[in-house]
Write a protein that holds these residues in place. Structure first.
Motif, PDB file in Angstrom:
ATOM      1  N   VAL A 364       0.848  -1.188   0.000  1.00 17.09           N
ATOM      2  CA  VAL A 364       0.000   0.000   0.000  1.00 17.09           C
ATOM      3  C   VAL A 364       0.883   1.236   0.000  1.00 17.09           C
ATOM      4  CG1 VAL A 364      -1.769   1.283   1.246  1.00 17.09           C
ATOM      5  CG2 VAL A 364      -1.803  -1.222   1.241  1.00 17.09           C
ATOM      6  N   THR A 365       0.620   2.125  -0.903  1.00 16.50           N
ATOM      7  CA  THR A 365       1.330   3.399  -0.940  1.00 16.50           C
ATOM      8  C   THR A 365       0.316   4.529  -1.015  1.00 16.50           C
ATOM      9  OG1 THR A 365       1.519   3.396  -3.354  1.00 16.50           O
ATOM     10  CG2 THR A 365       3.329   2.403  -2.111  1.00 16.50           C
ATOM     11  N   VAL A 366       0.642   5.621  -0.324  1.00 12.03           N
ATOM     12  CA  VAL A 366      -0.183   6.829  -0.385  1.00 12.03           C
ATOM     13  C   VAL A 366       0.670   7.916  -1.009  1.00 12.03           C
ATOM     14  CG1 VAL A 366      -1.476   8.547   0.907  1.00 12.03           C
ATOM     15  CG2 VAL A 366      -1.496   6.156   1.654  1.00 12.03           C
ATOM     16  N   THR A 367       0.314   8.317  -2.215  1.00  8.91           N
ATOM     17  CA  THR A 367       1.032   9.359  -2.938  1.00  8.91           C
ATOM     18  C   THR A 367       0.080  10.513  -3.176  1.00  8.91           C
ATOM     19  OG1 THR A 367       2.368   7.670  -4.053  1.00  8.91           O
ATOM     20  CG2 THR A 367       2.403   9.908  -4.974  1.00  8.91           C
ATOM     21  N   GLY A 368       0.268  11.579  -2.417  1.00  7.93           N
ATOM     22  CA  GLY A 368      -0.650  12.704  -2.545  1.00  7.93           C
ATOM     23  C   GLY A 368      -2.052  12.291  -2.152  1.00  7.93           C
ATOM     24  N   ASN A 369      -2.959  12.355  -3.110  1.00  9.14           N
ATOM     25  CA  ASN A 369      -4.356  12.047  -2.841  1.00  9.14           C
ATOM     26  C   ASN A 369      -4.796  10.717  -3.441  1.00  9.14           C
ATOM     27  OD1 ASN A 369      -4.835  14.495  -1.427  1.00  9.14           O
ATOM     28  ND2 ASN A 369      -4.950  15.572  -3.393  1.00  9.14           N
ATOM     29  N   THR A 370      -3.814   9.842  -3.714  1.00 11.24           N
ATOM     30  CA  THR A 370      -4.122   8.533  -4.288  1.00 11.24           C
ATOM     31  C   THR A 370      -3.508   7.432  -3.441  1.00 11.24           C
ATOM     32  OG1 THR A 370      -4.204   9.450  -6.516  1.00 11.24           O
ATOM     33  CG2 THR A 370      -3.946   7.069  -6.330  1.00 11.24           C
ATOM     34  N   LEU A 371      -4.296   6.401  -3.159  1.00  6.50           N
ATOM     35  CA  LEU A 371      -3.817   5.224  -2.440  1.00  6.50           C
ATOM     36  C   LEU A 371      -3.900   4.040  -3.389  1.00  6.50           C
ATOM     37  CD1 LEU A 371      -4.743   4.055   1.147  1.00  6.50           C
ATOM     38  CD2 LEU A 371      -4.991   2.478  -0.771  1.00  6.50           C
ATOM     39  N   THR A 372      -2.801   3.295  -3.516  1.00  6.82           N
ATOM     40  CA  THR A 372      -2.792   2.105  -4.361  1.00  6.82           C
ATOM     41  C   THR A 372      -2.289   0.917  -3.559  1.00  6.82           C
ATOM     42  OG1 THR A 372      -0.546   2.582  -5.156  1.00  6.82           O
ATOM     43  CG2 THR A 372      -2.398   3.431  -6.470  1.00  6.82           C
ATOM     44  N   ALA A 373      -2.686  -0.290  -4.007  1.00  4.61           N
ATOM     45  CA  ALA A 373      -2.271  -1.519  -3.332  1.00  4.61           C
ATOM     46  C   ALA A 373      -2.306  -2.659  -4.327  1.00  4.61           C
ATOM     47  CB  ALA A 373      -3.173  -1.805  -2.141  1.00  4.61           C
ATOM     48  N   ASP A 374      -1.794  -3.816  -3.882  1.00  7.89           N
ATOM     49  CA  ASP A 374      -1.828  -5.008  -4.713  1.00  7.89           C
ATOM     50  C   ASP A 374      -3.252  -5.311  -5.163  1.00  7.89           C
ATOM     51  OD1 ASP A 374       0.859  -5.319  -4.492  1.00  7.89           O
ATOM     52  OD2 ASP A 374       0.795  -7.030  -3.117  1.00  7.89           O
ATOM     53  N   GLY A 375      -3.363  -5.971  -6.307  1.00  3.55           N
ATOM     54  CA  GLY A 375      -4.678  -6.338  -6.818  1.00  3.55           C
ATOM     55  C   GLY A 375      -5.353  -5.235  -7.595  1.00  3.55           C
ATOM     56  N   GLY A 376      -4.607  -4.206  -7.936  1.00  2.48           N
ATOM     57  CA  GLY A 376      -5.205  -3.117  -8.701  1.00  2.48           C
ATOM     58  C   GLY A 376      -6.100  -2.207  -7.885  1.00  2.48           C
ATOM     59  N   VAL A 377      -5.950  -2.231  -6.548  1.00 10.46           N
ATOM     60  CA  VAL A 377      -6.780  -1.402  -5.679  1.00 10.46           C
ATOM     61  C   VAL A 377      -6.343   0.053  -5.783  1.00 10.46           C
ATOM     62  CG1 VAL A 377      -7.400  -0.918  -3.286  1.00 10.46           C
ATOM     63  CG2 VAL A 377      -7.246  -3.282  -4.099  1.00 10.46           C
ATOM     64  N   THR A 378      -7.304   0.937  -5.987  1.00  5.15           N
ATOM     65  CA  THR A 378      -7.027   2.366  -6.038  1.00  5.15           C
ATOM     66  C   THR A 378      -8.116   3.132  -5.302  1.00  5.15           C
ATOM     67  OG1 THR A 378      -5.921   2.192  -8.185  1.00  5.15           O
ATOM     68  CG2 THR A 378      -6.671   4.377  -7.515  1.00  5.15           C
ATOM     69  N   PHE A 379      -7.714   3.986  -4.368  1.00  5.29           N
ATOM     70  CA  PHE A 379      -8.629   4.899  -3.672  1.00  5.29           C
ATOM     71  C   PHE A 379      -8.224   6.324  -4.029  1.00  5.29           C
ATOM     72  CE2 PHE A 379      -9.155   1.977   0.333  1.00  5.29           C
ATOM     73  CZ  PHE A 379      -9.755   1.006  -0.464  1.00  5.29           C
ATOM     74  N   GLU A 380      -9.218   7.204  -4.116  1.00  2.63           N
ATOM     75  CA  GLU A 380      -8.949   8.625  -4.315  1.00  2.63           C
ATOM     76  C   GLU A 380      -9.455   9.396  -3.105  1.00  2.63           C
ATOM     77  OE1 GLU A 380      -7.178   9.971  -6.653  1.00  2.63           O
ATOM     78  OE2 GLU A 380      -6.957   8.144  -7.867  1.00  2.63           O
TER      79      GLU A 380
END
Length: 628
Positions: A364-380
């Protein structure tokens, strides 16, 4: 903006009784002989009760460390619970907290044996009565949930809203152990019964938390204050020892904060800045031609909440595979940790099909206003140029968890997770007490003449049938410190320093408050004959069931026992059994009513069992004598 009515405190009575003794010169003495005036002495007297406590130590807590230390003025209570501390200065008699220590094996209780030590307290100047309720007043201040005694009193009384018909006429400082005022005896007995449960909870809190001093005292009301109304609904009067122990065990989560929750509070209180993950996030997923929209909030106290805003399926459709548990009815909340790129979640409650379960999300990485993780998970992240945009929570939601998310397109969602009776009628009918947990969507706009004023417009979607859950928004004001204020409510923004210190209140106590004391029924076939099955959730892990007897007018006790015949479809409201448990209060019992249907769903999408939520059955309706 009025999210929860806040009734003003009742008239408070019971000032400590003070007596003064002094001496002066003789009028006939020679004028040249004028001895210095003696220092006036005061005494402090009152009564200690959870039931009348005999052989308890009462002391003036001069150093305010919440213990009776050597050298502090003290006395021992009499057989009727009374005490008198003499030779005090006026400041000592009125200016300090007064403690009453009950010792197992030494202190005796008129109602039940004292088997575990506990300490009660009364605020300075209010020690004519020392009881579990005065103890909660001290706990609210010591725990930082109230800045002063007046606010602490209001906090406690606000959590007794709706019980006026049960305990009206009494105050937090009433002597409910012996007051025989005509018309208040039954009400006094209900307060006494609740007080019995509180002292057991105080002893358990001390034993499980290991906390001492003001920190330990602050923990006493961490769960209990917000649970008073819900617990009182199951107390008819003074409790026999066996009933006290049964209810104490069933309602422990409502009254005793867990070690994990106390750690959440301590960690948030110590924070000075928000972590990058804190805030409101949106996950979108394509569902055919539609879009599924999920909301996640990660708070600074290590709690999270997930709620489906749009499942991609229209409301009120015949689809029962996902919408039965999603689209605002369902939610999940629990605790999380985010360390070394691993986001770990543990559920406290699960009543929807979507969203995270207990487990981990890697890389899981939080870059600015985007969170991404394994499995193609993306939060804004929910953010924008307007500071209003984002997630908002109560700075201390221990009693009433609540959030508001404002989006950049001028829409909002608002959700509450607490138990509340109807403050207007003062009654506690089933459908009134249920009007507390739900989700609301709507629109907002800043006032053109005064941009610090935020107007919340008409609601566009109300989840939970036609009921207004939570209450209709109105007007909010942006304060100089950046918080939002409404009538009886203040919210702080997640992602800020104040938001990082917020206590969401999403805890085991929240789950217990919403479920304990609920009643459900459904029709089952037994030997080819339809019978009515009752389910009573006495506590989150204490679920009883029984069949209505076939013959009316029975006087025997209802044959209730966990795992009875037929067994209930759940024995705990916790999500550990893998079953979703969704409690919905709509306006109809008809299966064709769709999202306006009143129901309890147990199971998984496509394979759920439905019960009807009901008011507590009378013995006549149940055809047997109802338990506790």
């Amino acid at each position: 903006m009025r999210f929860k009515p806040q009734p003003l405190v009742l008239a408070l009575t019971g000032l400590a009784v003070l007596s003064f003794a002094g001496c002066g010169g003789d009028d006939d003495a020679p004028a040249t002989v004028t001895p210095p005036p003696a220092t006036a002495e005061s005494s402090l007297e009152g009564v200690v009760f959870d039931g009348l406590l005999a052989n308890a130590t009462v002391c003036v807590d001069l150093n305010e460390n919440r213990d009776c230390d050597a050298g502090e003025p003290s006395a021992t209570t009499s057989a009727t619970g009374t005490y008198k501390i003499e030779k005090l200065t006026a400041a000592q008699a009125t200016g300090f907290t007064v403690l009453a220590k009950a010792v197992a094996g030494t202190t005796t209780n008129a109602d039940a044996p004292v088997t575990a030590a506990f300490t009660l307290a009364a605020p300075a100047g209010k020690a004519a009565t020392i009881s579990p309720y005065t103890t909660l007043v001290v706990s609210e201040v010591d725990g930082g949930r109230a800045p002063n005694r007046a606010q602490a009193e209001e906090n406690i009384l606000s959590n007794l809203v709706g019980t006026a018909g049960d305990v009206g006429g009494l105050t937090l400082y009433s002597n409910y152990a012996s007051d025989e005022t005509v018309g208040t005896v039954a009400k006094r007995d209900k307060m006494a019964g609740l007080g019995q449960l509180l002292t057991v909870a105080f002893a358990k809190t001390v034993a499980t938390s290991g906390l001492t001093g003001k920190e330990g005292f602050g923990a006493l009301g961490q769960a209990a204050t917000g649970s008073l109304q819900q617990v009182l609904s199951q107390v008819a009067g003074k409790l026999a020892a066996a009933d006290r122990d049964t209810l104490s065990a069933a309602l422990q989560d409502s009254l005793v904060p867990t070690a994990a929750h106390l750690a959440d509070v301590k960690n948030a209180t110590a924070k000075t800045a928000a972590a990058p993950i804190e805030g409101a996030w949106i996950k979108t997923t394509a569902v055919g031609a539609a879009t599924q929209k999920e909301l996640f909030l990660f708070a600074g106290d290590g709690t999270f909440v997930h709620q489906m805003l749009d499942s991609g399926v229209a409301l009120n459709t015949a689809d029962v595979t996902t919408t039965q548990f999603d689209n605002g009815f369902g939610y999940k909340y629990g605790r999380y940790t985010f360390v070394g790129g691993v986001l770990t979640t543990s559920l406290l409650e699960a009543s929807e099909a979507s969203g995270p379960g207990s487990g981990t999300l890697n890389n899981v990485t939080v870059t600015g206003n985007t969170l991404t993780a394994d499995g193609g998970v993306t939060f804004e992240r929910v953010t924008g140029t307007d500071p209003l945009v984002g997630g908002w929570v109560r700075p201390n939601g221990s009693n009433e968890p609540e959030f508001l998310v404002m989006f950049g397109d001028g829409t909002y969602v608002h959700s509450t997770f607490y138990y509340q009776n109807d403050p207007q009628t003062g009654t506690a009918t089933f459908f009134e007490t249920a009007k507390s947990a739900g989700l609301r969507k709507g629109a907002y706009v800043r006032d053109t003449a005064n941009t610090s004023v935020v107007n919340f417009g008409d609601t566009t979607v109300v989840f939970n049938g036609a009921l207004a859950i939570p209450s209709a928004p109105g007007v909010a004001h942006v304060q100089p410190d950046g918080s939002l204020s409404m009538t009886g409510l203040r919210l702080v923004k997640l992602g800020t320093a104040d938001g990082a210190k917020a206590i969401t209140g999403l805890s085991e106590a929240t789950r217990s408050r919403l479920w304990s004391g609920r009643y459900f029924s459904r029709t089952v076939s037994i030997g080819g004959v339809n019978r009515l099955q009752y389910v009573y959730v006495r506590g989150p892990n204490d679920v009883l069931t029984f069949l209505q007897p076939t013959v009316a007018g029975g006087t025997a006790a209802c044959d209730t026992h966990p795992g009875g015949t037929p067994a209930p479809d759940f024995t705990s409201v916790a999500p550990g059994d893998g079953k979703l448990k969704q409690f919905v209060v709509g306006t109809s019992t008809a299966a064709t009513a769709g999202y306006a249907q009143r129901r309890l769903n147990i199971g998984q999408p496509g394979a759920a069992v439905t019960y009807t939520p009901i008011a507590k059955p009378t013995n006549t309706t149940a055809r047997c004598v109802w338990p506790i």
